[in-house]
Write an enzyme that holds these catalytic residues in place. Structure first.
Site, short mmCIF file in Angstrom:
data_model
loop_
_atom_site.label_atom_id
_atom_site.label_comp_id
_atom_site.label_asym_id
_atom_site.label_seq_id
_atom_site.Cartn_x
_atom_site.Cartn_y
_atom_site.Cartn_z
N PHE A 133 42.08 42.07 35.43
CA PHE A 133 42.48 40.98 35.94
C PHE A 133 44.07 40.93 35.06
O PHE A 133 44.90 40.01 35.69
CB PHE A 133 41.63 39.61 35.38
CG PHE A 133 41.63 39.26 33.97
CD1 PHE A 133 42.64 38.34 33.65
CD2 PHE A 133 40.83 39.73 33.08
CE1 PHE A 133 42.86 38.03 32.34
CE2 PHE A 133 40.97 39.25 31.89
CZ PHE A 133 41.80 38.43 31.52
N LYS A 183 40.86 49.08 44.01
CA LYS A 183 39.81 47.99 43.85
C LYS A 183 40.25 47.17 42.53
O LYS A 183 40.17 47.37 41.37
CB LYS A 183 38.41 48.55 43.38
CG LYS A 183 37.29 47.81 43.91
CD LYS A 183 37.21 46.19 43.08
CE LYS A 183 37.02 46.47 41.69
NZ LYS A 183 37.18 44.95 41.18
N GLU A 230 38.53 40.93 40.84
CA GLU A 230 38.10 39.93 41.84
C GLU A 230 38.65 38.51 41.28
O GLU A 230 38.50 37.78 42.08
CB GLU A 230 36.74 39.91 42.04
CG GLU A 230 35.90 39.53 40.57
CD GLU A 230 35.85 40.94 39.62
OE1 GLU A 230 36.74 41.65 39.75
OE2 GLU A 230 34.67 40.77 38.87
N SER A 275 38.11 46.95 30.37
CA SER A 275 37.21 46.89 28.85
C SER A 275 36.60 48.29 28.72
O SER A 275 36.34 49.05 29.58
CB SER A 275 36.22 45.87 28.90
OG SER A 275 35.28 46.03 29.87
N CYS A 293 46.47 44.02 26.91
CA CYS A 293 46.04 45.09 26.13
C CYS A 293 46.74 45.73 24.87
O CYS A 293 46.57 46.48 24.06
CB CYS A 293 45.79 46.45 27.21
SG CYS A 293 47.19 47.18 27.98
N GLU A 338 36.90 42.97 20.65
CA GLU A 338 38.22 42.55 21.20
C GLU A 338 38.21 41.20 21.76
O GLU A 338 37.46 41.02 22.48
CB GLU A 338 38.39 43.61 22.30
CG GLU A 338 39.74 43.23 23.11
CD GLU A 338 39.93 44.02 24.27
OE1 GLU A 338 39.08 44.48 25.16
OE2 GLU A 338 41.16 44.35 24.61
#
Ligand code: NAD
Length: 499
Positions: free
Chosen positions: A150, A174, A177, A227, A282, A384
């Site tokens: 995301f 993909k 969402e 992740s 990240c 994290e």
């Protein structure tokens, strides 16, 4: 209410309606702003079938024409950069200037892919044996897939598909969402740039769609960014299914500040890299390792700067930091402030008290926080957090600071702040991390280098974009050839002519 559906074979999906849909939120208001279709195996099949049908024609398209599509796409993305940024901001929450920045970094990969005729050049050796030549070529794999997180809904897909497509593959994306719209706009722009139908497809959804891609026999390779637990899963499942996989995972990025560093520069950098995009990067700095005796002064300078940050909606250009992506994520991030204090850390700045300027009360707000005197066994260090929380670890010297960084299971990015070139050089050599900054807090490599971490931040061997990206999306062939000398005995391969 906006509705986002799949993009298959050059157009929005017109097949049977998806059985499942998810809500898309505006994080600055906390309200549902739209819905997104969730693909089942049947829709994934349709996307892969469209890609497989488009592949032979695209693969046979000349390199110059493939590059031409990339050049046209670059211009279109530049023209629509602000629109893409607004879409991202409305679904992700990040401030629009930051969203425009991610589009700009994605464009660098498109620009790199424009050089595909050069990037795919092989080698040639004349006369490797008497009368024998050898050469190497790289060929596309077929249908390849990308599964993205995301936090960079435009840039991370653009780390993948420009090179994959320029190499001659057909692509199925993909996206997350949580913020699916940017990927569909990019698909429209690729079509406008002249990309043939079916070469780029988008399927939305979650685990079901991912599992269908991982199981699909026609998907030859999978690029994943997300992740660590999901990266490990994708890597294992994809590899078992015989696919080439590069799976980039989570991170815990440390910034070491040595005593000789310029502390104002270091404080500016820690705040920018820790709280930009609300820490949902990240490559965000999440741990500051302050080497004695600079800890107290550095934390004071950071606290001063953090207090001045303007938190507000992403579409207000005065905002410096937006909301978090969902309410659940905001609550999870905030829980580390309590657990940190329970485990012995000192809450130097509490983001729950930070003012929010503009935006609705129900928005997913959490201001910037600083946890000081953190130690590695604490959960706020070990996990994290992926939010606006900067942990400060105190270290007695360089060796102790290096041990902290190398003791982390993650190895994505790191930075050292110092004026001592020898110390920086030693750190660069000794640190077990894939991307290193020297007085640069977010060392994201340019598109012509490759991006990727070490240890639990990457499963697979190949980093994304740069020459490693070209290698990931192609496979090599070595050809050895001998052409008989026309003067040879009874066989004459020369062109038949009347003598
Ligand atoms: P995520 O792992 O939850 O989701 C990533 C993708 O996997 C999404 O498309 C999602 O739909 C899908 N997914 C989620 N759960 C799944 C499951 N159980 N099975 C199969 N697919 C699943 O990650 P996120 O929350 O979207 O993104 C944030 C994470 O991504 C952070 O950990 C961050 O560090 C990481 N990230 C890493 C990099 C990098 O370069 N290493 C870059 C950006 C983000």
């Amino acid at each position: 209410m906006k509705h986002t559906t799949h993009w298959i074979d050059g157009k929005p999906w017109t097949g049977a309606a998806s059985a499942r849909r998810g809500d898309v939120y505006n994080p600055a208001t906390g309200q549902v702003s739209g819905t997104v279709d969730f693909a089942s195996a049947a829709e994934v099949d349709a996307a892969v079938a469209a890609a497989a049908a488009a592949f032979p024609g695209w693969r046979a398209t000349s390199l110059v024409r493939r590059a031409g599509v990339m050049f046209a796409f670059r211009e279109l993305v530049r023209e629509r950069q602000a629109d893409i940024a607004m879409l991202i901001s409305a679904e992700h929450g990040k401030v629009a200037s930051d969203a425009a920045g991610e589009v700009a970094r994605g464009l660098e990969v498109v620009e790199f892919a424009c050089g595909i005729p050069h990037l795919l050049k092989g080698g040639f050796s004349e006369n490797v044996s008497a009368g024998v030549d050898a050469y190497s070529i790289r060929q596309p794999l077929g249908v390849v897939a990308g599964i993205t997180p995301f936090n960079f809904p435009a840039m991370v897909p653009m780390w993948m598909f420009p090179l994959a497509i320029a190499c001659g593959n057909a692509f199925v994306l993909k996206p997350s969402e949580k913020d699916p719209s940017a990927s569909v706009l990019l698909a429209e722009l690729l079509a406008e740039a002249g990309l043939p139908d079916g070469v780029f497809n988008v399927v939305h959804g979650g685990k079901e769609a991912v599992d269908a891609l991982l199981a699909h026999p026609q998907v030859r390779a999978v690029s994943f960014v997300g992740s660590t637990p999901v990266a490990r899963y994708v890597s294992e499942a994809g590899t078992v299914a015989g696919k080439r996989v590069q799976a980039l995972g989570g991170a815990k990025n440390h910034m070491i500040v040595l005593p000789d560093a310029d502390l104002d520069l270091a404080a500016d950098a820690a705040v920018s890299a820790g709280f930009g995009s609300a820490g949902e990067r990240c490559m965000a700095i999440s741990v500051l390792v302050a080497v004695d005796p600079v800890g107290d002064e550095l934390v004071a300078k950071i606290a001063e700067r953090v207090a001045r940050l303007r938190v507000g909606p992403g579409d207000d250009e005065r905002s410096e930091m937006g909301p978090l992506v969902t309410a659940a994520h905001r609550d999870k991030v905030a829980s580390y402030l309590d657990s940190g204090v329970r485990e012995g850390a000192v809450l130097a700045v509490d983001g729950r008290e930070h003012p929010v300027t503009g935006g609705a009360d129900d928005g997913f707000w959490l201001g910037p926080s600083v946890l000081d005197h953190v130690t590695p066994p604490m959960s706020c260090y070990a996990d994290e957090i992926f939010g606006p929380v900067l942990s400060v670890v105190r270290a007695a010297g360089y060796n102790e600071a290096l041990e902290v960084v190398n003791g982390s299971p993650y190895g994505n990015g790191t930075a050292i702040f110092t004026n001592d070139g020898g110390a920086a050089r030693r750190f660069t050599s000794e640190v077990e991390v894939g991307m290193v900054g020297i007085n640069v807090p977010i060392p994201v490599p340019m598109a012509f280098y490759s991006f990727g971490g070490w240890k639990s931040s990457l499963f697979g061997d190949t980093h994304v974009h740069g020459t490693e990206g070209v290698h990931f999306y192609t496979r090599g062939k070595a050809v050895t050839s001998r052409w008989l000398d026309p003067s040879h005995g009874g066989v004459n391969l020369g062109f038949p002519v009347n003598r």
